[in-house]
Design a protein around this motif. Structure first.
Motif, mmCIF file in Angstrom:
data_model
loop_
_atom_site.group_PDB
_atom_site.id
_atom_site.type_symbol
_atom_site.label_atom_id
_atom_site.label_comp_id
_atom_site.label_asym_id
_atom_site.label_seq_id
_atom_site.Cartn_x
_atom_site.Cartn_y
_atom_site.Cartn_z
ATOM 1 N N LEU A 112 0.822 -1.206 0.000
ATOM 2 C CA LEU A 112 0.000 0.000 0.000
ATOM 3 C C LEU A 112 0.857 1.257 0.000
ATOM 4 C CD1 LEU A 112 -2.655 -1.099 2.658
ATOM 5 C CD2 LEU A 112 -2.972 -0.989 0.180
ATOM 6 N N GLY A 113 2.160 1.082 0.204
ATOM 7 C CA GLY A 113 3.079 2.206 0.233
ATOM 8 C C GLY A 113 4.023 2.124 1.416
ATOM 9 N N VAL A 114 5.246 2.616 1.221
ATOM 10 C CA VAL A 114 6.242 2.581 2.293
ATOM 11 C C VAL A 114 5.762 3.366 3.510
ATOM 12 C CG1 VAL A 114 8.581 3.274 2.949
ATOM 13 C CG2 VAL A 114 8.180 2.192 0.731
ATOM 14 N N ASP A 115 5.156 4.525 3.288
ATOM 15 C CA ASP A 115 4.702 5.359 4.410
ATOM 16 C C ASP A 115 3.602 4.673 5.204
ATOM 17 O OD1 ASP A 115 6.509 7.303 3.776
ATOM 18 O OD2 ASP A 115 5.083 8.542 2.642
ATOM 19 N N VAL A 116 2.712 3.955 4.507
ATOM 20 C CA VAL A 116 1.645 3.218 5.196
ATOM 21 C C VAL A 116 2.260 2.139 6.086
ATOM 22 C CG1 VAL A 116 -0.319 1.664 4.890
ATOM 23 C CG2 VAL A 116 -0.058 3.656 3.394
ATOM 24 N N CYS A 117 3.165 1.376 5.521
ATOM 25 C CA CYS A 117 3.815 0.306 6.273
ATOM 26 C C CYS A 117 4.595 0.883 7.450
ATOM 27 C CB CYS A 117 4.745 -0.480 5.342
ATOM 28 S SG CYS A 117 5.539 -1.904 6.112
ATOM 29 N N VAL A 121 4.512 -0.147 11.409
ATOM 30 C CA VAL A 121 5.703 -0.712 12.040
ATOM 31 C C VAL A 121 6.137 0.128 13.241
ATOM 32 C CG1 VAL A 121 8.144 -1.286 11.711
ATOM 33 C CG2 VAL A 121 6.495 -1.801 9.908
ATOM 34 N N GLU A 122 5.975 1.440 13.150
ATOM 35 C CA GLU A 122 6.328 2.303 14.275
ATOM 36 C C GLU A 122 5.522 1.939 15.521
ATOM 37 O OE1 GLU A 122 5.691 6.115 12.539
ATOM 38 O OE2 GLU A 122 7.763 6.309 11.825
ATOM 39 N N ARG A 123 4.298 1.497 15.324
ATOM 40 C CA ARG A 123 3.487 1.039 16.463
ATOM 41 C C ARG A 123 4.119 -0.201 17.082
ATOM 42 N NH1 ARG A 123 1.727 1.040 20.995
ATOM 43 N NH2 ARG A 123 -0.018 -0.318 21.538
ATOM 44 N N LEU A 128 8.145 -3.095 21.735
ATOM 45 C CA LEU A 128 9.342 -3.869 22.035
ATOM 46 C C LEU A 128 9.788 -3.657 23.475
ATOM 47 C CD1 LEU A 128 11.472 -3.188 18.820
ATOM 48 C CD2 LEU A 128 10.285 -5.303 19.404
ATOM 49 N N PRO A 129 10.086 -4.753 24.186
ATOM 50 C CA PRO A 129 10.647 -4.581 25.536
ATOM 51 C C PRO A 129 12.068 -4.050 25.449
ATOM 52 C CG PRO A 129 10.608 -6.902 24.916
ATOM 53 C CD PRO A 129 9.886 -6.163 23.827
ATOM 54 N N THR A 130 12.562 -3.535 26.546
ATOM 55 C CA THR A 130 13.917 -2.998 26.596
ATOM 56 C C THR A 130 14.920 -4.060 26.168
ATOM 57 O OG1 THR A 130 13.292 -1.525 28.403
ATOM 58 C CG2 THR A 130 15.657 -1.929 28.079
ATOM 59 N N GLY A 131 15.815 -3.684 25.247
ATOM 60 C CA GLY A 131 16.844 -4.604 24.788
ATOM 61 C C GLY A 131 16.441 -5.460 23.613
ATOM 62 N N SER A 132 15.167 -5.395 23.229
ATOM 63 C CA SER A 132 14.697 -6.201 22.103
ATOM 64 C C SER A 132 14.880 -5.433 20.798
ATOM 65 C CB SER A 132 13.222 -6.565 22.293
ATOM 66 O OG SER A 132 12.777 -7.431 21.269
ATOM 67 N N THR A 151 13.428 0.191 5.934
ATOM 68 C CA THR A 151 14.406 -0.104 6.977
ATOM 69 C C THR A 151 15.263 1.113 7.301
ATOM 70 O OG1 THR A 151 14.487 -2.430 6.266
ATOM 71 C CG2 THR A 151 16.323 -1.628 7.606
ATOM 72 N N LEU A 152 15.747 1.799 6.285
ATOM 73 C CA LEU A 152 16.614 2.947 6.504
ATOM 74 C C LEU A 152 15.848 4.119 7.113
ATOM 75 C CD1 LEU A 152 18.712 2.672 3.237
ATOM 76 C CD2 LEU A 152 19.504 2.209 5.572
ATOM 77 N N ALA A 153 14.576 4.282 6.743
ATOM 78 C CA ALA A 153 13.767 5.344 7.341
ATOM 79 C C ALA A 153 13.554 5.076 8.833
ATOM 80 C CB ALA A 153 12.423 5.454 6.622
ATOM 81 N N LEU A 154 13.248 3.830 9.181
ATOM 82 C CA LEU A 154 13.054 3.472 10.589
ATOM 83 C C LEU A 154 14.349 3.615 11.374
ATOM 84 C CD1 LEU A 154 10.849 0.316 10.017
ATOM 85 C CD2 LEU A 154 10.089 2.414 11.132
#
Length: 292
Positions: A112-117, A121-123, A128-132, A151-154
């Motif tokens: 649907l688009g990189v921005d949608v994904c 993914v940011e959610r 993620l727990p600490t260290g994960s 991947t590079l944007a994140l």
């Protein structure tokens, strides 16, 4: 009967909705197939999956947990995937295990688009727990440019990631350079998809050679290296040269090797996928076992 079917034909069946529907047409045939698939699958339900994670943690393994799915091009479907990960993160919080989450970008709306994904993914990064870390899976070569952009944007936002690079893809040395510049650890796999000769090295010695070169490229660049291969010759040669490298192996594959590596003091993480969409994953494992 399966042993007489070619690898290419099995990959075709792995992506056939009609074949999957036939197998799942009755409870008997579906249960029969799942009994064969179960060694590779953490569970169909979350309760089964949590028990598998506990068992692996007690044996000294880290876990990479992946909710089955791919090619999800429906926003509501993507939201259900995110909700599934939220439920899993809550259930796993009390296990005490070293658990990473793995994502297949197309399961989270990449098509649907990189921005949608990225938004979805940011959610997951927040869960993620600490260290994960969040391990970003590889997919077919035609999706690779967008997966790299994601991947590079994140990574630029500081997300704790592990990127996956497929050694058989001819573009991978350039992708590794971009990941090294961004400081992203690399999980190196041989490549599980059937690709054309224009974009990929043949299976066998050319891909094996590419794998070795890429591993040394990652190490020389100072990034974390994860050797995701069950090839003992390649793995042992690289561990001798790069003893700090971690190892990732698939649930149900060469389990004795995995236990031996832990005994020797190596960090070993087990990729443990779960959920109701287990059929295509199992067929791919069967296809890989058939060679070329």
């Amino acid at each position: 009967m399966i042993s007489s079917v070619s690898r290419r034909a099995l990959y075709g069946l792995a992506t056939s909705s009609r074949f999957e529907s036939l197998v799942k047409a009755t409870g008997y045939t579906e249960d029969l197939a799942y009994r064969a698939a179960k060694r590779y699958v953490a569970g169909r339900t979350l309760d089964e999956t949590v028990e598998t994670v506990r068992r692996l943690a007690e044996s000294g393994f880290g876990v990479c947990l992946d909710l089955f799915g791919e090619g999800n091009d429906d926003e509501e479907g993507v939201r259900r995937v995110v909700a599934g990960y939220e439920e899993a993160a809550a259930a796993l919080s009390g296990t005490g295990g070293d658990v990473y989450l793995e994502i297949v970008p197309s399961n989270l709306g990449l098509d649907l688009g990189v921005d949608v994904c990225r938004r979805h993914v940011e959610r997951l990064v927040e869960l993620l727990p600490t260290g994960s870390r969040l391990e970003v899976s590889a997919e077919e070569s035609w999706r690779t440019p967008r997966i790299m952009d994601l991947t590079l944007a994140l990574a630029g936002d500081g997300a704790p990631l592990v990127a996956t690079v497929q050694a058989n893809l001819k573009r991978s040395p350039a992708d590794v350079e971009r990941l090294l510049e961004a400081g992203v650890p690399v999980r190196l796999v041989k490549g599980a998809y059937l690709e054309t000769s224009e974009v990929a090295h043949p299976w066998g010695e050319p891909t094996d050679t590419a794998y070795l070169h890429l591993a040394h490229q990652v190490h020389a660049g100072g990034a974390g290296l994860v050797l995701a291969t069950h090839d003992p010759v390649i793995r042992e040669a690289l561990l001798a040269a790069v003893p700090s490298a971690a190892v990732e192996m698939l649930l149900g594959v060469r389990e004795d090797d995995a236990r031996a590596l832990v005994t020797r003091g190596h960090t070993v993480r087990i990729y443990a996928p779960y959920g109701q969409s287990w059929f295509r994953y199992w067929m791919r494992r069967v296809a890989e076992a058939q060679g070329t």
